[in-house]
Motif scaffolding. Structure first.
Motif, PDB file in Angstrom:
ATOM      1  N   ASP A 145       8.287 151.563  65.726  1.00  0.00           N
ATOM      2  CA  ASP A 145       8.545 151.955  67.106  1.00  0.00           C
ATOM      3  C   ASP A 145       7.594 153.078  67.519  1.00  0.00           C
ATOM      4  N   PHE A 146       7.642 153.427  68.793  1.00  0.00           N
ATOM      5  CA  PHE A 146       6.715 154.427  69.324  1.00  0.00           C
ATOM      6  C   PHE A 146       6.917 155.806  68.708  1.00  0.00           C
ATOM      7  N   PHE A 150       2.739 151.684  67.919  1.00  0.00           N
ATOM      8  CA  PHE A 150       3.690 150.571  67.930  1.00  0.00           C
ATOM      9  C   PHE A 150       3.083 149.364  67.234  1.00  0.00           C
ATOM     10  N   ARG A 151       3.879 148.738  66.362  1.00  0.00           N
ATOM     11  CA  ARG A 151       3.404 147.553  65.637  1.00  0.00           C
ATOM     12  C   ARG A 151       4.591 146.640  65.335  1.00  0.00           C
ATOM     13  N   LEU A 152       4.399 145.363  65.578  1.00  0.00           N
ATOM     14  CA  LEU A 152       5.395 144.342  65.264  1.00  0.00           C
ATOM     15  C   LEU A 152       4.693 143.294  64.410  1.00  0.00           C
ATOM     16  N   THR A 153       5.077 143.228  63.136  1.00  0.00           N
ATOM     17  CA  THR A 153       4.456 142.287  62.216  1.00  0.00           C
ATOM     18  C   THR A 153       5.489 141.248  61.813  1.00  0.00           C
ATOM     19  N   LEU A 154       5.235 140.004  62.227  1.00  0.00           N
ATOM     20  CA  LEU A 154       6.126 138.889  61.921  1.00  0.00           C
ATOM     21  C   LEU A 154       5.441 138.012  60.886  1.00  0.00           C
ATOM     22  N   ASN A 155       6.056 137.873  59.727  1.00  0.00           N
ATOM     23  CA  ASN A 155       5.512 137.045  58.650  1.00  0.00           C
ATOM     24  C   ASN A 155       6.402 135.829  58.439  1.00  0.00           C
ATOM     25  N   GLY A 200      -5.550 153.992  78.019  1.00  0.00           N
ATOM     26  CA  GLY A 200      -5.280 154.793  79.216  1.00  0.00           C
ATOM     27  C   GLY A 200      -5.284 156.275  78.904  1.00  0.00           C
ATOM     28  N   SER A 201      -5.751 157.066  79.857  1.00  0.00           N
ATOM     29  CA  SER A 201      -5.826 158.512  79.636  1.00  0.00           C
ATOM     30  C   SER A 201      -4.614 159.251  80.197  1.00  0.00           C
ATOM     31  N   THR A 202      -3.803 158.576  80.991  1.00  0.00           N
ATOM     32  CA  THR A 202      -2.646 159.233  81.602  1.00  0.00           C
ATOM     33  C   THR A 202      -1.335 158.572  81.184  1.00  0.00           C
ATOM     34  N   ASN A 203      -1.238 158.137  79.942  1.00  0.00           N
ATOM     35  CA  ASN A 203      -0.031 157.481  79.459  1.00  0.00           C
ATOM     36  C   ASN A 203       1.131 158.466  79.365  1.00  0.00           C
ATOM     37  N   ALA A 204       2.282 158.092  79.914  1.00  0.00           N
ATOM     38  CA  ALA A 204       3.478 158.927  79.824  1.00  0.00           C
ATOM     39  C   ALA A 204       3.992 158.975  78.384  1.00  0.00           C
ATOM     40  N   VAL A 205       3.785 157.877  77.628  1.00  0.00           N
ATOM     41  CA  VAL A 205       4.211 157.817  76.221  1.00  0.00           C
ATOM     42  C   VAL A 205       3.015 157.337  75.383  1.00  0.00           C
ATOM     43  N   PRO A 206       2.063 158.236  75.110  1.00  0.00           N
ATOM     44  CA  PRO A 206       0.874 157.834  74.354  1.00  0.00           C
ATOM     45  C   PRO A 206       1.183 157.379  72.926  1.00  0.00           C
ATOM     46  N   VAL A 236       3.236 148.839  77.942  1.00  0.00           N
ATOM     47  CA  VAL A 236       4.686 148.917  77.803  1.00  0.00           C
ATOM     48  C   VAL A 236       5.273 149.443  79.105  1.00  0.00           C
ATOM     49  N   LYS A 237       6.383 148.811  79.509  1.00  0.00           N
ATOM     50  CA  LYS A 237       7.137 149.264  80.674  1.00  0.00           C
ATOM     51  C   LYS A 237       8.524 149.679  80.225  1.00  0.00           C
ATOM     52  N   HIS A 238       8.978 150.827  80.726  1.00  0.00           N
ATOM     53  CA  HIS A 238      10.373 151.239  80.596  1.00  0.00           C
ATOM     54  C   HIS A 238      10.982 150.957  81.958  1.00  0.00           C
ATOM     55  N   GLY A 239      11.778 149.897  82.035  1.00  0.00           N
ATOM     56  CA  GLY A 239      12.250 149.458  83.348  1.00  0.00           C
ATOM     57  C   GLY A 239      11.035 149.017  84.151  1.00  0.00           C
ATOM     58  N   PRO A 240      10.908 149.443  85.402  1.00  0.00           N
ATOM     59  CA  PRO A 240       9.759 149.032  86.214  1.00  0.00           C
ATOM     60  C   PRO A 240       8.517 149.918  86.028  1.00  0.00           C
TER      61      PRO A 240
END
Length: 151
Positions: A82-83, A65-70, A54-60, A42-46
């Motif tokens: 959402d996160f 997060f899950r998006l389920t489209l049926n 990842g071990s250094t995630n700014a937003v672990p 995930v990117k917030h802006g750039p």
């Protein structure tokens, strides 16, 4: 001479029909997108704020997060987590093959009016890249890009 031209043309026609008949049929976007997706990055802006594993995630918290489209018998429902752990339910639709719209979301996500729109940047069977069209108040007013995978 006429027989050899006829044989050549028949052979070319047969090979052309075989070649065009063997092409893999691509399912419509509405069928390929209808599955459960989780965040890969995930990117917030750039700025990349999350990468799966990842071990250094700014937003672990994007690990949730899950998006389920049926799409059951033409009824297109969505469940969106959402996160921050908030879960929203509603319906989804496509505008062409490049815009995903989540609407009638309940409860309404902050500042959304119940609708969130994404550009579909890329899609294959196991990966979906979405870019949010409007800024997200939860992430400081950034345009977010989500690279999702189907587990």
């Amino acid at each position: 001479m006429k027989k050899s031209y006829s044989l050549i043309w028949c052979t070319i026609l047969a090979l052309t029909l075989i070649a065009t008949g063997c092409k893999k049929k691509v399912k419509p976007v509405s069928e390929r997108i209808a599955k459960a997706w989780t965040a890969e990055s995930v990117k917030h802006g750039p700025t990349v704020v999350y990468t799966r594993g990842g071990s250094t995630n700014a937003v672990p918290a994007y690990s949730a997060f899950r998006l389920t489209l049926n799409d059951a018998s033409g009824t297109k429902t969505v469940s969106y987590t959402d996160f921050d752990g908030s879960t929203f339910s509603g319906v989804w639709e496509l505008d062409g093959d490049s815009k995903l719209i989540l609407k009638e979301l309940t409860p309404q996500p902050t500042g959304s009016g119940g609708t969130i729109e994404f550009t579909i940047t890329s899609l294959d069977d196991a990966r979906l890249v979405l870019t949010r069209l409007k800024t997200s108040p939860k992430t400081g007013g950034t345009i977010n890009e989500y690279t999702l995978s189907n587990p």
